[in-house]
Design a protein around this motif. Structure first.
Motif, PDB file in Angstrom:
ATOM      1  N   LEU A   3      25.548  51.604  44.453  1.00  0.00           N
ATOM      2  CA  LEU A   3      24.764  52.081  43.323  1.00  0.00           C
ATOM      3  C   LEU A   3      24.649  51.050  42.206  1.00  0.00           C
ATOM      4  O   LEU A   3      24.092  51.332  41.163  1.00  0.00           O
ATOM      5  CB  LEU A   3      25.353  53.378  42.764  1.00  0.00           C
ATOM      6  CG  LEU A   3      25.219  54.597  43.671  1.00  0.00           C
ATOM      7  CD1 LEU A   3      25.832  55.829  43.016  1.00  0.00           C
ATOM      8  CD2 LEU A   3      23.766  54.862  44.017  1.00  0.00           C
ATOM      9  N   LYS A   4      25.175  49.862  42.437  1.00  0.00           N
ATOM     10  CA  LYS A   4      25.011  48.772  41.476  1.00  0.00           C
ATOM     11  C   LYS A   4      23.620  48.199  41.702  1.00  0.00           C
ATOM     12  O   LYS A   4      23.358  47.572  42.722  1.00  0.00           O
ATOM     13  CB  LYS A   4      26.093  47.701  41.678  1.00  0.00           C
ATOM     14  CG  LYS A   4      25.957  46.526  40.753  1.00  0.00           C
ATOM     15  CD  LYS A   4      26.382  46.923  39.367  1.00  0.00           C
ATOM     16  CE  LYS A   4      26.375  45.711  38.450  1.00  0.00           C
ATOM     17  NZ  LYS A   4      26.371  46.108  37.063  1.00  0.00           N
ATOM     18  N   LEU A   5      22.713  48.448  40.763  1.00  0.00           N
ATOM     19  CA  LEU A   5      21.325  48.055  40.963  1.00  0.00           C
ATOM     20  C   LEU A   5      20.929  46.915  40.037  1.00  0.00           C
ATOM     21  O   LEU A   5      21.314  46.883  38.870  1.00  0.00           O
ATOM     22  CB  LEU A   5      20.395  49.249  40.703  1.00  0.00           C
ATOM     23  CG  LEU A   5      20.676  50.514  41.512  1.00  0.00           C
ATOM     24  CD1 LEU A   5      19.629  51.567  41.207  1.00  0.00           C
ATOM     25  CD2 LEU A   5      20.726  50.217  42.994  1.00  0.00           C
ATOM     26  N   PHE A   6      20.144  46.004  40.579  1.00  0.00           N
ATOM     27  CA  PHE A   6      19.546  44.950  39.776  1.00  0.00           C
ATOM     28  C   PHE A   6      18.396  45.553  38.971  1.00  0.00           C
ATOM     29  O   PHE A   6      17.861  46.612  39.320  1.00  0.00           O
ATOM     30  CB  PHE A   6      19.030  43.824  40.671  1.00  0.00           C
ATOM     31  CG  PHE A   6      20.121  43.069  41.373  1.00  0.00           C
ATOM     32  CD1 PHE A   6      20.920  42.164  40.683  1.00  0.00           C
ATOM     33  CD2 PHE A   6      20.363  43.266  42.723  1.00  0.00           C
ATOM     34  CE1 PHE A   6      21.930  41.471  41.320  1.00  0.00           C
ATOM     35  CE2 PHE A   6      21.371  42.570  43.384  1.00  0.00           C
ATOM     36  CZ  PHE A   6      22.158  41.673  42.672  1.00  0.00           C
ATOM     37  N   ASP A   7      17.986  44.871  37.910  1.00  0.00           N
ATOM     38  CA  ASP A   7      16.876  45.357  37.089  1.00  0.00           C
ATOM     39  C   ASP A   7      15.621  45.589  37.926  1.00  0.00           C
ATOM     40  O   ASP A   7      14.907  46.569  37.712  1.00  0.00           O
ATOM     41  CB  ASP A   7      16.571  44.386  35.950  1.00  0.00           C
ATOM     42  CG  ASP A   7      17.642  44.395  34.864  1.00  0.00           C
ATOM     43  OD1 ASP A   7      18.472  45.327  34.834  1.00  0.00           O
ATOM     44  OD2 ASP A   7      17.641  43.469  34.029  1.00  0.00           O
ATOM     45  N   SER A   8      15.363  44.714  38.876  1.00  0.00           N
ATOM     46  CA  SER A   8      14.173  44.869  39.726  1.00  0.00           C
ATOM     47  C   SER A   8      14.256  46.158  40.551  1.00  0.00           C
ATOM     48  O   SER A   8      13.261  46.879  40.695  1.00  0.00           O
ATOM     49  CB  SER A   8      14.005  43.657  40.642  1.00  0.00           C
ATOM     50  OG  SER A   8      15.151  43.476  41.453  1.00  0.00           O
ATOM     51  N   GLU A   9      15.433  46.459  41.062  1.00  0.00           N
ATOM     52  CA  GLU A   9      15.613  47.690  41.847  1.00  0.00           C
ATOM     53  C   GLU A   9      15.462  48.920  40.957  1.00  0.00           C
ATOM     54  O   GLU A   9      14.892  49.928  41.372  1.00  0.00           O
ATOM     55  CB  GLU A   9      16.981  47.665  42.529  1.00  0.00           C
ATOM     56  CG  GLU A   9      17.081  46.567  43.575  1.00  0.00           C
ATOM     57  CD  GLU A   9      18.503  46.245  44.003  1.00  0.00           C
ATOM     58  OE1 GLU A   9      18.663  45.675  45.098  1.00  0.00           O
ATOM     59  OE2 GLU A   9      19.458  46.541  43.248  1.00  0.00           O
ATOM     60  N   LEU A  10      15.938  48.813  39.736  1.00  0.00           N
ATOM     61  CA  LEU A  10      15.775  49.931  38.798  1.00  0.00           C
ATOM     62  C   LEU A  10      14.304  50.193  38.495  1.00  0.00           C
ATOM     63  O   LEU A  10      13.898  51.342  38.338  1.00  0.00           O
ATOM     64  CB  LEU A  10      16.533  49.657  37.495  1.00  0.00           C
ATOM     65  CG  LEU A  10      18.029  49.925  37.535  1.00  0.00           C
ATOM     66  CD1 LEU A  10      18.704  49.417  36.261  1.00  0.00           C
ATOM     67  CD2 LEU A  10      18.316  51.403  37.728  1.00  0.00           C
ATOM     68  N   LYS A  11      13.496  49.148  38.427  1.00  0.00           N
ATOM     69  CA  LYS A  11      12.061  49.335  38.181  1.00  0.00           C
ATOM     70  C   LYS A  11      11.416  50.151  39.306  1.00  0.00           C
ATOM     71  O   LYS A  11      10.629  51.059  39.045  1.00  0.00           O
ATOM     72  CB  LYS A  11      11.362  47.991  38.023  1.00  0.00           C
ATOM     73  CG  LYS A  11      11.693  47.288  36.717  1.00  0.00           C
ATOM     74  CD  LYS A  11      10.888  46.041  36.539  1.00  0.00           C
ATOM     75  CE  LYS A  11      11.266  45.217  35.328  1.00  0.00           C
ATOM     76  NZ  LYS A  11      11.725  45.869  34.161  1.00  0.00           N
TER      77      LYS A  11
END
Length: 120
Positions: A3-11
């Motif tokens: 569940l550790k997401l990069f900013d791109s994945e959060l978008k």
């Protein structure tokens, strides 16, 4: 599941959380408009999300993507990570830091008081 997401994945996840099941093509169009990504960039990020197990996809008929985690699950994970990493695993240290460094309105202070009262 990671569940550790990069900013791109959060978008990408934000698009799915707001709109529900969405085709990869539509996600690419939305993110092209919002942040200027190419279709290739969006598809690469979607692939990474699928590999992490946070998005499912159905190839037929239109490569529909579905979120497998909620915004709340990601927030909880990220908050726990932040507390553990920066505040010695103690939530009250995080809250104290926020209260010391941010000028809160009377309404925000009242909401915080209400939250604390509801916990007791």
């Amino acid at each position: 599941m990671e569940l550790k997401l990069f900013d791109s994945e959060l978008k990408v996840m934000e698009v799915l959380w707001k709109g529900g099941d969405t085709t990869a093509k539509d996600i690419a169009a939305i993110l092209r408009e919002q942040v200027g990504w190419s279709k290739t960039t969006t598809y690469t990020v979607i692939k990474k999300c699928i590999e992490k197990g946070i998005i499912s996809r159905r190839k037929e008929p239109y490569f529909v993507c579905s979120p497998l985690v909620t915004r709340e699950q990601v927030r909880e994970f990220e908050t726990t990570e932040l507390i553990n990493k920066m505040y010695d695993g103690t939530a009250d240290n995080l809250v104290a830091s926020i209260l010391e460094n941010k000028k809160l309105s009377k309404e925000e202070i009242q909401r915080l008081k209400q939250l604390v009262e509801n916990l007791e």
